[in-house]
Design an enzyme around this catalytic site. Structure first.
Site, PDB file in Angstrom:
ATOM      1  N   GLY A 100      -8.428  -7.189   4.386  1.00 31.56           N
ATOM      2  CA  GLY A 100      -9.257  -7.273   5.581  1.00 31.56           C
ATOM      3  C   GLY A 100      -8.660  -8.037   6.735  1.00 31.56           C
ATOM      4  N   TYR A 114      13.270 -34.723 -15.681  1.00 30.15           N
ATOM      5  CA  TYR A 114      11.827 -34.800 -15.869  1.00 30.15           C
ATOM      6  C   TYR A 114      11.126 -34.934 -14.520  1.00 30.15           C
ATOM      7  CZ  TYR A 114      12.136 -39.865 -15.052  1.00 30.15           C
ATOM      8  OH  TYR A 114      12.356 -41.109 -14.497  1.00 30.15           O
ATOM      9  N   GLU A 171      14.508 -43.680  -2.793  1.00 27.44           N
ATOM     10  CA  GLU A 171      13.387 -43.415  -1.891  1.00 27.44           C
ATOM     11  C   GLU A 171      13.734 -43.704  -0.438  1.00 27.44           C
ATOM     12  OE1 GLU A 171      10.177 -46.106  -3.010  1.00 27.44           O
ATOM     13  OE2 GLU A 171      11.646 -47.395  -3.988  1.00 27.44           O
ATOM     14  N   ARG A 179      -3.242  -1.337  -6.429  1.00 27.86           N
ATOM     15  CA  ARG A 179      -2.417  -2.540  -6.321  1.00 27.86           C
ATOM     16  C   ARG A 179      -2.738  -3.419  -7.524  1.00 27.86           C
ATOM     17  NH1 ARG A 179      -5.750  -4.577  -1.028  1.00 27.86           N
ATOM     18  NH2 ARG A 179      -7.759  -4.856  -2.032  1.00 27.86           N
ATOM     19  N   MET A 225      -5.800  -7.362   8.432  1.00 24.98           N
ATOM     20  CA  MET A 225      -5.173  -6.529   9.460  1.00 24.98           C
ATOM     21  C   MET A 225      -5.998  -5.263   9.651  1.00 24.98           C
ATOM     22  SD  MET A 225      -1.132  -7.115   8.741  1.00 24.98           S
ATOM     23  CE  MET A 225      -1.236  -6.554   7.055  1.00 24.98           C
ATOM     24  N   THR A 238       9.643 -39.514  -4.000  1.00 18.63           N
ATOM     25  CA  THR A 238       9.585 -38.540  -2.896  1.00 18.63           C
ATOM     26  C   THR A 238       8.503 -38.847  -1.876  1.00 18.63           C
ATOM     27  OG1 THR A 238       8.279 -37.095  -4.337  1.00 18.63           O
ATOM     28  CG2 THR A 238      10.656 -36.663  -4.190  1.00 18.63           C
ATOM     29  N   ASN A 239       7.498 -39.661  -2.230  1.00 23.43           N
ATOM     30  CA  ASN A 239       6.499 -40.041  -1.214  1.00 23.43           C
ATOM     31  C   ASN A 239       7.169 -40.844  -0.103  1.00 23.43           C
ATOM     32  OD1 ASN A 239       4.683 -38.881  -2.963  1.00 23.43           O
ATOM     33  ND2 ASN A 239       3.760 -40.794  -3.632  1.00 23.43           N
ATOM     34  N   ASP A 240       7.848 -41.944  -0.488  1.00 22.18           N
ATOM     35  CA  ASP A 240       8.524 -42.771   0.521  1.00 22.18           C
ATOM     36  C   ASP A 240       9.711 -42.039   1.132  1.00 22.18           C
ATOM     37  OD1 ASP A 240       6.927 -44.938   0.694  1.00 22.18           O
ATOM     38  OD2 ASP A 240       8.114 -46.254  -0.583  1.00 22.18           O
ATOM     39  N   SER A 279      15.194 -42.321 -10.260  1.00 26.96           N
ATOM     40  CA  SER A 279      13.903 -41.670 -10.134  1.00 26.96           C
ATOM     41  C   SER A 279      13.635 -41.496  -8.645  1.00 26.96           C
ATOM     42  CB  SER A 279      12.799 -42.514 -10.771  1.00 26.96           C
ATOM     43  OG  SER A 279      11.552 -41.855 -10.643  1.00 26.96           O
ATOM     44  N   ARG A 284       3.485 -48.751 -11.915  1.00 27.12           N
ATOM     45  CA  ARG A 284       3.545 -49.559 -10.693  1.00 27.12           C
ATOM     46  C   ARG A 284       2.989 -50.946 -10.994  1.00 27.12           C
ATOM     47  NH1 ARG A 284       1.000 -44.164  -8.385  1.00 27.12           N
ATOM     48  NH2 ARG A 284       0.018 -44.508 -10.412  1.00 27.12           N
ATOM     49  N   LYS A 337       0.829  -1.208   0.000  1.00 29.82           N
ATOM     50  CA  LYS A 337       0.000   0.000   0.000  1.00 29.82           C
ATOM     51  C   LYS A 337       0.860   1.253   0.000  1.00 29.82           C
ATOM     52  CE  LYS A 337      -3.751  -0.520   2.173  1.00 29.82           C
ATOM     53  NZ  LYS A 337      -4.596  -0.856   3.325  1.00 29.82           N
ATOM     54  N   CYS A 352       9.188 -39.276  -9.363  1.00 27.24           N
ATOM     55  CA  CYS A 352       7.912 -39.918  -9.662  1.00 27.24           C
ATOM     56  C   CYS A 352       6.943 -39.900  -8.486  1.00 27.24           C
ATOM     57  CB  CYS A 352       8.122 -41.348 -10.149  1.00 27.24           C
ATOM     58  SG  CYS A 352       8.999 -42.406  -8.975  1.00 27.24           S
ATOM     59  N   ARG A 389       8.437 -49.952 -12.852  1.00 24.87           N
ATOM     60  CA  ARG A 389       8.960 -50.332 -11.544  1.00 24.87           C
ATOM     61  C   ARG A 389       8.613 -51.787 -11.278  1.00 24.87           C
ATOM     62  NH1 ARG A 389       6.824 -47.185  -6.345  1.00 24.87           N
ATOM     63  NH2 ARG A 389       5.029 -48.571  -6.597  1.00 24.87           N
ATOM     64  N   ARG A 436      -3.614   2.940   8.470  1.00 21.18           N
ATOM     65  CA  ARG A 436      -3.967   1.730   7.721  1.00 21.18           C
ATOM     66  C   ARG A 436      -2.772   0.798   7.612  1.00 21.18           C
ATOM     67  NH1 ARG A 436      -6.521   3.488   2.155  1.00 21.18           N
ATOM     68  NH2 ARG A 436      -7.770   1.578   2.373  1.00 21.18           N
ATOM     69  N   HIS A 485     -15.497  -7.917   1.000  1.00 19.54           N
ATOM     70  CA  HIS A 485     -14.516  -8.807   1.626  1.00 19.54           C
ATOM     71  C   HIS A 485     -14.660 -10.238   1.106  1.00 19.54           C
ATOM     72  CE1 HIS A 485     -13.380 -11.716   4.820  1.00 19.54           C
ATOM     73  NE2 HIS A 485     -12.317 -10.930   4.928  1.00 19.54           N
TER      74      HIS A 485
END
Length: 913
Positions: free
Chosen positions: A115, A885, A778, A350, A117, A800-802, A797, A591, A37, A865, A646, A106, A466
């Site tokens: 809205g 990838y 993994e 803004r 703050m 990232t889950n495990d 590969s 899988r 602002k 993956c 896999r 303000r 709002h």
């Protein structure tokens, strides 16, 4: 900026930061210091636009206050110096009796938090100065109206008085006068209301409303600082992923008044429609009102175009300023303005929040106008917005019962049970119910309910209320200003035209694209954007709308820019074909355990429980042709593109009968003296193989090493399927992935067996196969020893889950329901580490493993993956660390493509700068 503007000398001679800037000193690039602002008020001042004079207290001052609990020692003197300068410029003194200067205080953080703050208007009014204001303005009613507003806002914001007490007193005054609108209260009514408001303050806050104008201002400044850490502000920042350490600036601005009569007013304008992106005159205007009346939605506005009939001079000037600002900012601008007796003042601008559809349309429009290039257009849209555009919409052919129509504030098709307060919305949502939050108007305290709801419906307010602004920012469906609805929050019901009553819990449907409200559940149909990605609607065709055309163009920009390729997680030909239509450049994760569920489960069960080599070989012999058929279909669907398969990675509990159910079956058979030799043998085997934590047990490469022939059967099926496709003139590009490797020795053993099988198939078919063999990273140990593992792997590969589960030491299936909500609320997590990659922990392992792997094998192919592959923020991280990838579920492929393009565009821009 010169050094002397950035620093000052304190009273004790020490050099320190400068904490206050006049509007004439800043610019739009100082948002970190002056907040959005303040930076934009300074920018408009620099452009010569009519901005009321004022000054900004920096975010640095706020951070000092929040860290220490006290304002910086130099701040009071700096504020005094700037206030003196402001008083000289205006020819008035703050709160003086005969000719008072009034100011607003303000908030203004770097990122817009509508809205969330605090703001206080009309500071400087007191029992004495209200008389001077009345004389100065020649309007006693206006002066007392401004005074009651100050006490109401100050009481609620600064002194913590319950705002409903003021609202109830105001409603009582209107009822006593038998009027519907506060503008119909006269000066005498407002004087009584001021007296009532002061009594409320005295009773609830334990002190009188302060009559010293400087005390009012100082307390308001502290209240704005404190509001940065208010519950609703913290919740909003978590929702929008805004850092918690930025602090807020405070803007002290000389007041201009829109409540001086019919030739005055206040409004909000957009340079383009924030809901659709279309060019035109969009916004709301309210005569004889102050700005909070518009954004609070407590009085229904008129469309901005009506201002031309009310005050054409101001209207024409406003349109000219809007054009100036849009060309200057090169984007949709959201503008707040006030007209004081025919004089136009700009109070804020803004870059405006917009819907997903508007974002895509506006980005391409600005390219066509030559205001931005393709790279910048990519930064104007997000993967999250694209995902919103892929949501279903209501079926236009369905039989519906429309009961109202409001303002289409934020698009989407939302269906849920009507609830009338935020607490119920949250409670029911956590129980699995879909809800629509229904209110007369929302306020910042409703934020948690707005987050929990499928959509928001209000009977008051417009596109700038709002509810509308916050809903657009969150991508929530919203219909505002449905005046035909009588919302009774106390009795938890609403009455629709015709007298029908919707009780809490009744299902309603709202269409944020048309503003229509329906009783009951309206069926939904696929989005045209999904139809475009699936090839059922073509950009440029007669039946394609401009949104599809805009998405098509942005996706073309992204595909030209991106370095990361995007693959799909797909386990069958149907998913593979859909993924290919969505733009997948291969399969990053097939899988194979999913292929063994259903009809084949018994074969796998026999294999796992086999007591003899003969039994095991017989099971493998039956599985081989089934697997080969699976892979032939996959290679055909993805012909010419890589398919990463896999090998079997089932936690054993997924393929074995439940131990409790099996025990009951055996016990019943024994009690009835029925034959149960097979069940008993199975139960003994299940007991032998039972694991306390199957996710960390006999699975992945471990299973392949323990059950001879399992992995070699799968490798043979892959090799034979590839050879068959080559014989049919296809172009199969199979990659064999070994799961859950923790040490290079595991991979070496499996690889040696696989290479032998592949060579046998090549010899038998006379076909060169060129099958790549790699592994999933993994486990933390695999990441830490990636340099060694790369000696036996042609690709990594990252699963990232495990990897997230094993790095954090918790199971996703258990913890998300147990303590994640508390961790998110306490700010331990900004977002679930299963949703967006934990860059500091899991991400560091990915980065280090990629670097170590390529140090060993420079041509090592790297991908991911886990479902992070389709998360927008995670895609940027994977681009940054140099992966080749990402792979994700088919419906997330367009999002990943877009974000990969945005990531490349951002990094090129950073390099250029």
């Amino acid at each position: 900026m010169s050094e002397n503007k950035d620093r000052h000398v304190t009273e004790n001679g020490a050099e320190g930061l400068k904490f206050v800037y006049d509007f004439t000193e800043g610019n739009k690039d100082l948002k970190d210091l002056l907040g959005g602002k303040g930076a934009n008020l300074a920018e408009m001042t620099n452009l010569g636009l009519p901005v009321p004079p004022g000054f900004t207290i920096t975010t640095e001052a706020c951070k000092v206050y929040l860290d220490s609990g006290e304002e910086p020692p130099a701040l009071r003197d700096e504020v005094s110096a700037h206030l003196d300068a402001l008083e000289k410029k205006m020819g008035k003194k703050l709160g003086q009796a005969d000719n008072p200067l009034l100011v607003s205080v303000r908030s203004g953080a770097k990122f817009s938090m509508p809205g969330m703050m605090d703001t206080v208007l009309n500071i400087g009014l007191s029992d004495k100065s209200v008389q001077g204001l009345a004389k100065q303005a020649g309007d006693e009613r206006f002066a007392w109206d401004s005074y009651r507003r100050l006490i109401q806002m100050f009481g609620k914001t600064v002194l913590g008085v319950d705002g409903e007490l003021f609202e109830d007193a105001l409603e009582a005054a209107k009822e006593a006068k038998k009027v519907a609108d506060d503008t119909q209260l006269d000066a005498a009514d407002l004087k009584k209301l001021v007296t009532k408001f002061k009594k409320i303050v005295k009773t609830e806050a334990g002190r009188d409303f302060p009559q010293d104008p400087r005390e009012q201002m100082d307390l308001a400044i502290k209240a704005v600082f404190d509001s940065w850490n208010g519950d609703r502000a913290k919740l909003y920042r978590r929702q929008e992923r805004i850092p918690h350490d930025l602090g807020t600036a405070v803007n002290v601005c000389s007041m201009v008044f829109g409540n001086l009569g019919p030739d005055s007013g206040t409004g909000v304008a957009f340079t383009r429609d924030p809901a659709s992106g279309h060019q035109g005159v969009y916004g709301d205007y309210l005569q004889n009102a102050q700005g909070e009346d518009v954004v609070a939605g407590i009085r229904n506005t008129v469309p901005l175009a009506e201002l031309e009939n009310i005050d054409k001079k101001s209207y024409d000037q406003l349109l000219q300023i809007m054009e100036t600002l849009e060309n200057h900012y090169k984007d949709l601008c959201d503008i707040e303005f006030t007209i004081e007796r025919g004089k136009l003042w700009m109070l804020q601008t803004r870059v405006g929040k917009r819907t997903a559809a508007a974002a895509f349309r506006i980005a391409t429009q600005l390219v066509d106008q030559g205001l931005i290039d393709e790279a910048e257009a990519l930064q104007r849209v997000t993967g999250a917005q694209l995902a919103q555009l892929m949501f279903p919409r209501f079926d236009e052919k369905a039989k519906v019962q429309q009961v109202a129509r409001g303002i289409a504030a934020s698009p989407g098709a939302a269906v849920g049970k009507a609830v009338f307060d935020s607490y119920t919305a949250v409670k029911w949502s956590r129980s699995g119910e879909k809800v629509i939050l229904v209110r007369r108007e929302t306020n910042p305290d409703d934020l948690d309910g707005m987050i929990a709801a499928e959509g928001i419906l209000t009977s008051r307010g417009g596109k700038t209320s709002h509810a509308a602004v916050v809903a657009r920012g969150m991508g929530k469906t919203c219909v505002c200003g449905a005046e035909e609805l009588e919302v009774d929050t106390k009795r938890r019901r609403m009455t629709v035209p015709g007298g029908h009553v919707v009780e809490e819990g009744d299902v309603i449907s709202i269409d944020g694209s048309s503003g229509k409200v329906y009783l009951g559940e309206v069926p939904v149909v696929p989005s045209p954007v999904v139809e475009y990605f699936e090839g059922r609607m073509h950009a440029g065709a007669d039946d394609a709308d401009e949104l599809v055309e805009a998405v098509h163009r942005i996706m073309a920009f992204a595909d030209r820019k991106r370095r990361l390729r995007v693959r799909a997680n797909a386990d069958n030909a149907e998913d593979a074909l859909r993924a290919r239509r969505f733009g997948a450049q291969g399969i990053g994760l097939c899988r194979t355990e999913h292929m063994f569920l259903g009809d084949r489960r018994e074969l796998v069960e026999r294999l796992i429980l086999a007591d003899t080599e003969t039994e095991r070989e017989e099971s493998l012999k039956q599985l081989l042709p089934l697997q080969k058929k699976d892979f032939v279909e996959l290679f055909e669907a993805m012909d010419g593109l890589p398919v990463t398969i896999r090998l079997l990675d089932p936690p054993l509990h997924e393929f074995l009968p439940d131990i409790t159910e099996l025990s009951v079956r055996v016990a019943l058979a024994e009690s009835r003296q029925e034959p149960h030799e097979n069940e008993l043998r199975l139960l003994q085997a299940v007991h032998r193989l039972h694991e306390q934590n199957p996710m960390l047990g006999l699975r992945g490469v471990r299973l392949g090493l323990v059950i001879p022939g399992l992995f070699t059967m799968q490798v043979r099926a892959i090799a034979e399927a590839a050879a068959e496709r080559k014989a049919a003139k296809g172009d199969p590009r199979a990659e064999i992935m070994i799961p859950l490797v923790g040490t290079v020795q595991e991979l070496e053993i499996v690889r040696e067996e696989a290479d032998k099988v592949i060579a046998e198939v090549e010899s038998a078919t006379g076909t060169e196969l060129n099958l790549a063999i790699g592994t999933m990273i993994e486990l933390p140990r695999a990441a830490l020893t990636a340099g060694q593992i790369a000696e036996a792997a042609e690709f990594f590969s990252f699963g990232t889950n495990d990897l997230t589960q094993t790095v954090w030491g918790f199971s996703r299936d258990d913890v998300e329901a147990s303590f994640f909500t508390a961790y998110l609320e306490k700010g331990i997590f900004g977002v679930s580490p299963f949703e967006t990659i934990d860059k500091d922990g899991v991400g560091k392992l990915v980065r280090d493993a990629a670097k170590a792997g390529r140090a060993t094998r420079p041509d090592l192919k790297l991908g991911v993956c886990g479902e992070h592959g389709g998360d927008p923020e995670s895609v940027h991280f994977f681009h940054e660390v140099g992966l080749d990838y990402v792979s994700c579920s088919p419906f997330r492929i367009p999002v990943a493509r877009l974000e990969a393009g945005r990531a490349a565009s951002q990094s090129q821009g950073s390099d250029h700068r």
